[in-house]
Scaffold this active site. Structure first.
Site, PDB file in Angstrom:
ATOM      1  CB  CYS A  81      -0.907  -0.015   1.228  1.00 10.73           C
ATOM      2  SG  CYS A  81      -1.936   1.449   1.390  1.00 10.73           S
ATOM      3  CB  CYS A 206      -5.355   3.828  -4.465  1.00 10.87           C
ATOM      4  SG  CYS A 206      -4.497   2.245  -4.624  1.00 10.87           S
TER       5      CYS A 206
END
Length: 267
Positions: A81, A206
């Site tokens: 991530c 994101c």
């Protein structure tokens, strides 16, 4: 037991952060992790991140500052991530584990990062060489798998419905993929919205997705820039890279990583 936690966000991508250098956290209990990430019954977050000591690197005499262990909000351990990694660097600085530079290990390998006085974190992402170009989309892995697709009316596009249809569709099978929808603004700027697997909904940002979009737009010749601005729902990110011989190297994701609050919760 009483659990001390910290909350961080990077362009609206929010995370529960836990200092697990003493290895006390019940990592295999997916129900606890999902509960902590629940926005109604827990703390709330797109994911949960543990900051740990890197035992493997220590054994191999590799110099790292910490290890990143990342869980999606459904409680399952996941792939890299980008925004979470940037927030973890800010968290490590708050804990005085680092000063202004960090080297850490994550599920996709070694990462380097810097954090400036304004709290902007520049995180080096993995090199990208394998890119699949199809008639209506691009697929690549930037630490997590990403589908990148241009759409005309991004503002009114149904991200959850269309993203889920592709994520669970024939293209990616059971494993699935993150799905990014993109609109070009100018030669160096793109707007994007992302459906994230594991969250199973649109998120405000994101990081690995922004990285994927920047590289995909370069590959599709929508831009020749090697520093690209990404407008995400929660703010702005910048992705830069070097390109040569079909490979993208020195890939950096840069943006804010902000402390929100600290607290305790009983688990």
């Amino acid at each position: 037991m009483q659990l001390e936690f910290y909350k961080y966000q990077g362009t609206g991508n929010d995370f529960v952060m836990i200092d697990n250098r003493s290895n006390f956290f019940p990592k295999e209990n997916t129900q606890i992790i999902a509960h902590l990430c629940d926005r109604r019954f827990g703390i709330g977050g797109d994911g949960l991140i543990l900051l740990e000591k890197d035992q493997i690197a220590s054994n191999l005499a590799t110099t790292t500052d910490f290890k990143m262990v990342y869980y999606n909000s459904d409680g399952n351990q996941s792939s890299m991530c980008g925004n979470g990694g940037r927030c973890l660097v800010a968290f490590a600085k708050k804990l005085q584990v680092i000063e202004n530079e960090a080297t850490f290990i994550a599920t996709d390998g070694l990462h380097h990062a810097t954090i400036d006085e304004e709290g902007l974190v520049a995180l080096q992402m993995i090199d990208v060489a394998e890119i699949k170009i199809s008639s209506d989309h691009v697929f690549l892995n930037t630490g997590s798998p990403h589908h990148v697709q241009l759409v005309d009316d991004l503002e009114n596009y149904n991200i959850k419905e269309n993203g889920a249809a592709i994520r669970y569709g024939h293209l990616y099978g059971k494993v699935g993929s993150n799905i990014n929808f993109v609109k070009q603004i100018d030669d160096t700027t793109f707007s994007m919205r992302t459906y994230e697997r594991g969250v199973e909904d649109e998120t405000l940002s994101c990081g690995t997705g922004a990285t994927a979009v920047a590289i995909a737009m370069n590959v599709l010749a929508k831009t020749t820039a090697t520093s690209i601005n990404l407008n995400v729902e929660g703010g702005k990110l910048v992705v830069s890279f070097d390109k040569g011989e079909g490979k993208f190297t020195n890939v950096f994701l840069k943006g804010p990583a902000e402390f929100v609050f600290k607290g305790t919760i009983e688990i």
